[in-house]
Design an enzyme around this catalytic site. Sequence first.
Site, mmCIF file in Angstrom:
data_model
loop_
_atom_site.group_PDB
_atom_site.id
_atom_site.type_symbol
_atom_site.label_atom_id
_atom_site.label_comp_id
_atom_site.label_asym_id
_atom_site.label_seq_id
_atom_site.Cartn_x
_atom_site.Cartn_y
_atom_site.Cartn_z
ATOM 1 N N PHE A 123 -34.407 2.947 -0.775
ATOM 2 C CA PHE A 123 -33.995 4.104 0.106
ATOM 3 C C PHE A 123 -34.708 5.382 -0.125
ATOM 4 O O PHE A 123 -34.923 5.655 -1.300
ATOM 5 C CB PHE A 123 -32.716 4.311 0.123
ATOM 6 C CG PHE A 123 -32.266 5.681 1.203
ATOM 7 C CD1 PHE A 123 -31.958 5.410 2.433
ATOM 8 C CD2 PHE A 123 -32.147 6.879 0.709
ATOM 9 C CE1 PHE A 123 -31.502 6.255 3.652
ATOM 10 C CE2 PHE A 123 -31.961 7.974 1.430
ATOM 11 C CZ PHE A 123 -31.460 7.797 2.913
ATOM 12 N N ASP A 205 -39.806 7.199 -7.134
ATOM 13 C CA ASP A 205 -38.632 7.974 -6.519
ATOM 14 C C ASP A 205 -37.597 8.284 -7.524
ATOM 15 O O ASP A 205 -36.691 7.269 -7.699
ATOM 16 C CB ASP A 205 -38.226 7.178 -5.046
ATOM 17 C CG ASP A 205 -37.089 8.224 -4.401
ATOM 18 O OD1 ASP A 205 -36.466 8.855 -5.014
ATOM 19 O OD2 ASP A 205 -36.871 7.679 -3.236
ATOM 20 N N LYS A 234 -32.104 16.288 -5.422
ATOM 21 C CA LYS A 234 -30.774 16.090 -5.930
ATOM 22 C C LYS A 234 -30.326 17.129 -6.939
ATOM 23 O O LYS A 234 -30.215 18.261 -6.932
ATOM 24 C CB LYS A 234 -30.377 14.758 -5.992
ATOM 25 C CG LYS A 234 -30.281 14.014 -4.727
ATOM 26 C CD LYS A 234 -29.802 12.627 -4.895
ATOM 27 C CE LYS A 234 -29.692 11.860 -3.595
ATOM 28 N NZ LYS A 234 -28.537 12.422 -2.741
#
Length: 374
Positions: A123, A205, A234
Site C-alpha cells: 500500500f 516506502d 506519518k
Amino acid sequence: MTSALIPNYARYDVEFERGEGVRLWDSDGREYLDFLSGIAVCNTGHCHPRVVAAVQEQAARLLHVSNLFYTEPMTRLAERLTARSLGGKVFFCNSGAEANEAALKLARKRRPGGRFVVLHGGFHGRTFGALSATPQESKQAPFAPLVPGFDAVMPRAAADAVDGDTAGVVLELIQGESGVHPLEPSVVEDIRAACDEHGALLILDEVQTGMGRTGTLWAYERYDLRPDVMTLAKGLGGGLPIGALVTTPEHADVFAPGDHGSTFAGNPLVSAAANAALDVLDDPALLAHVDAMGALLSDGLRALPGVTEVRGRGLMLAAEVDFDAPAFVKRALEEHALVLNATGPRTVRFIPPLVVTEDEISEALRRLAVLVGG
C-alpha cells in the site's frame, strides 16, 4: 455527527477532544488507551511536550514563506534526515502518498519510460501514481484506468521481474495496511541485487515503518541494505502533516527546478514539529524501549484466547484472531477501552505510541482480556 463532510471515511461515532501520551478523551470525558496512534502518526504520543513547545514557539515566529526561500527549521531537518539515513538530499511534501509520487517521478525521470515492479499486498497511497503502485483490486477498480507501467508480482517473484526497462521497485519492508507482513530478508536481498544488476532504483516506502516504529529509526537498518530512495511521513511530524523523499548522493540531483513541487511542503511550523519529534525518537534508549515493549505486547497477545498468530516487529504488530476483527475493534471503542484497527476480517493491528509504558501495555492486555472473554 455532521452531514457537512464527504462520506469517504467509515468514521466511528466518537469525537475526541484531548490526548496525552497514550491516552485519548472523548467529548463526554471518557478515556481510552490509543493503540492506533492516529494510524502510526503519533509515535511520540499525543501532545508530547517537546513537540508542543516547538510548535508554539514557531507559530509565534513564522508560519509560511513558500519554497522560493529557505527557512532554518526546514534546512536543519533536511540535514538531520540525510545525515541519519542515506546521505543524499531531501524533497519535502505533505503526506506519504505525495512522497511516493515524488519517488515515482524521480525514478521515471532517471529512466524515461521505465516500468515499476510493485508487490501484491503493498500500500503506497491513494493519489493516482501511488494508487497505481498499490495492487489492491478494491482500491484500484473504481478509478481505472490508472497510470500505466506498473507490474504487480508476489514478493518472491520480484527479483526476476526486474530488467533493463525497470525504473524502480517499490516496496514496504513490512506491509502495514494488508496486515503487518514482514518481507523475508532473502527476498529483499535478491531484489537489491536485481536492481543493482539492471540499474533500477530500490524505493523503500518507510511511511509506516520509519521513525522508530520497528525498533530502529528506519526498518532498513535491520535488513542490512541501503535503498536508493526512501519515503517518509506519518510519525515524522509528531502529529502534524509532513512527508519526505530522501535520496542517496548518487540520485540527489535527478530533479531540476520545476520538475516537482509542493506549496506548503517543509514549512517552518511542520519542520519545527518534525525536528522535535526526531529529537525524541532518534534516541538509542527509546529505540531499545520499543523493542522491549514490542516483545511484552507480543507475548501478551499470544496468551489471549482466540489469538492464533502474532507477527510484526517492534511496536508494529498484528494479531490473527478466530473472531470478527472489525466487530471486536468497534466493541473496544464502544466499551471506551481501546482504540484499535482491523486490517482484515480476522486481523487486528496494534501500533501504539512508541512512548507506551510497561504499565500501559499491561493495562491494555487486561482490557483486551475482558473484551475477548465477554
